[in-house]
Design an enzyme around this catalytic site. Structure first.
Site, PDB file in Angstrom:
ATOM      1  N   ASN A  77       0.868  -1.184   0.000  1.00 47.37           N
ATOM      2  CA  ASN A  77       0.000   0.000   0.000  1.00 47.37           C
ATOM      3  C   ASN A  77       0.903   1.232   0.000  1.00 47.37           C
ATOM      4  OD1 ASN A  77      -1.802   2.040   0.419  1.00 47.37           O
ATOM      5  ND2 ASN A  77      -2.298   1.489   2.533  1.00 47.37           N
ATOM      6  N   HIS A 125      -9.834   0.689   4.390  1.00 47.00           N
ATOM      7  CA  HIS A 125      -8.545   0.881   5.068  1.00 47.00           C
ATOM      8  C   HIS A 125      -8.763   1.801   6.268  1.00 47.00           C
ATOM      9  CE1 HIS A 125      -4.484   2.304   5.900  1.00 47.00           C
ATOM     10  NE2 HIS A 125      -4.083   1.167   5.355  1.00 47.00           N
ATOM     11  N   GLU A 170      -5.886  -5.457  10.110  1.00 48.81           N
ATOM     12  CA  GLU A 170      -4.947  -4.362  10.348  1.00 48.81           C
ATOM     13  C   GLU A 170      -5.342  -3.607  11.619  1.00 48.81           C
ATOM     14  OE1 GLU A 170      -2.633  -3.165   6.677  1.00 48.81           O
ATOM     15  OE2 GLU A 170      -4.384  -1.892   6.729  1.00 48.81           O
ATOM     16  N   GLY A 202       1.642   2.110  10.697  1.00 48.04           N
ATOM     17  CA  GLY A 202       2.551   3.258  10.600  1.00 48.04           C
ATOM     18  C   GLY A 202       3.168   3.671  11.922  1.00 48.04           C
TER      19      GLY A 202
HETATM   20  C1  PEP Z   1      -1.076   0.032   5.730  1.00 48.55           C
HETATM   21  O1  PEP Z   1      -1.062   1.176   5.321  1.00 48.55           O
HETATM   22  O2  PEP Z   1      -1.974  -0.741   5.380  1.00 48.55           O
HETATM   23  C2  PEP Z   1      -0.011  -0.410   6.636  1.00 48.55           C
HETATM   24  C3  PEP Z   1      -0.080  -1.614   7.161  1.00 48.55           C
HETATM   25  O3  PEP Z   1       0.991   0.484   6.875  1.00 48.55           O
HETATM   26  P1  PEP Z   1       2.390   0.186   7.645  1.00 48.55           P
HETATM   27  O4  PEP Z   1       2.955  -1.086   7.075  1.00 48.55           O
HETATM   28  O5  PEP Z   1       3.245   1.378   7.343  1.00 48.55           O
HETATM   29  O6  PEP Z   1       2.074   0.033   9.098  1.00 48.55           O
END
Ligand code: PEP
Length: 248
Positions: A9, A96, A168, A174
């Site tokens: 992503n 998301h 997630e 992040g």
């Molecule tokens: C995402 O944006 O779906 C994500 C998992 O970001 P990161 O890997 O930076 O935590």
């Protein structure tokens, strides 16, 4: 051995020119591997560049980071599924956490996007996950179940089988703080239970996302509940991403 899926992503990074440079390096470092699918979710303006660069690689698909459920109309700034498809996308992220919690996307809107993608023969990658206070209150499984139920109720078993799920946890995205493999696996098990109750037959593809990097991917994938990873920050470096997608 289970199949693995790795999804990048790119959020609001990497325009067309940078995407071409990235892919020249990534494709050379990352030949196709049996049982392994890759997705790129670039910004809408770079979908075409990525789709063109990965032509001939049947293991790689390109998706939009978000789509509108209407096929056309006066929705300034939005990307329709036919427009994303015309640029080369064959799927999209849906729900998301940044769409849900920064832009205020509702469960009802998420449901409309899933249905519109399925109707267009495109793949929804549906993201679910709890906020930190919800995890601390022991509500992780209930939050995921609510988001899944809102997005997927009423779909046929055949439609459910076409949806990829990304677990997630919001607090892990992040932040540099990933869920432990054990906690991620527990959430995946609960998600499988909800999907079965919704009518899914067979095994869903469920990815883990949230601060995945080269240092933690092996330990995460050692949990057989995880069918791969959805990755933001660590997917922005071509060589680093090639290392991650070789894991498992
Ligand atoms: C995402 O944006 O779906 C994500 C998992 O970001 P990161 O890997 O930076 O935590």
């Amino acid at each position: 051995m289970r199949n693995l899926t790795f999804a990048a992503n790119w959020k609001m990074h990497t325009g067309p020119e940078d995407a071409r440079t990235f892919l020249a390096s990534f494709l050379a470092a990352s030949p196709p591997k049996a049982g392994r699918d890759l997705w790129f979710f670039p910004s809408a303006v770079a979908i075409e560049a990525v789709a063109t660069a990965v032509q001939g690689r049947a293991d790689i698909r390109v998706g939009a980071q978000d789509v509108h459920w209407e096929p056309k109309g006066a929705f300034t700034g939005a990307t329709s599924i036919p427009l994303a498809r015309a640029a080369g996308a064959t799927g999209a992220l849906v729900g998301h956490s940044e769409r849900r919690h920064v832009f205020g996307e509702t469960d009802a809107e998420t449901a409309k996007k899933v249905r519109a993608l399925l109707a267009a023969d495109a793949t929804p990658m549906l993201c679910v996950g709890e906020k930190l206070e919800q995890r601390e209150a022991g509500e992780t499984d209930a939050v995921c179940a609510r988001q899944l139920t809102a997005a997927l109720t009423g779909l046929s078993a055949e439609e459910l089988a076409r949806v990829i799920i990304a677990y997630e946890p919001v607090w892990a995205i992040g932040t540099g703080k990933n869920a432990t493999p054990t906690d991620a696996a527990a959430a995946h098990r609960a998600i499988r239970g909800t999907l079965a109750a919704l009518g899914l037959k067979g095994r869903a593809t469920i990815l883990y996302g949230g601060s995945v990097n080269a240092g933690n991917i092996q330990a995460l994938l050692a949990e057989k509940e995880l069918d791969g990873a959805l990755v933001g920050g660590a997917s922005l470096d071509a060589k680093g991403w090639a290392g991650i997608v070789a894991a498992g």
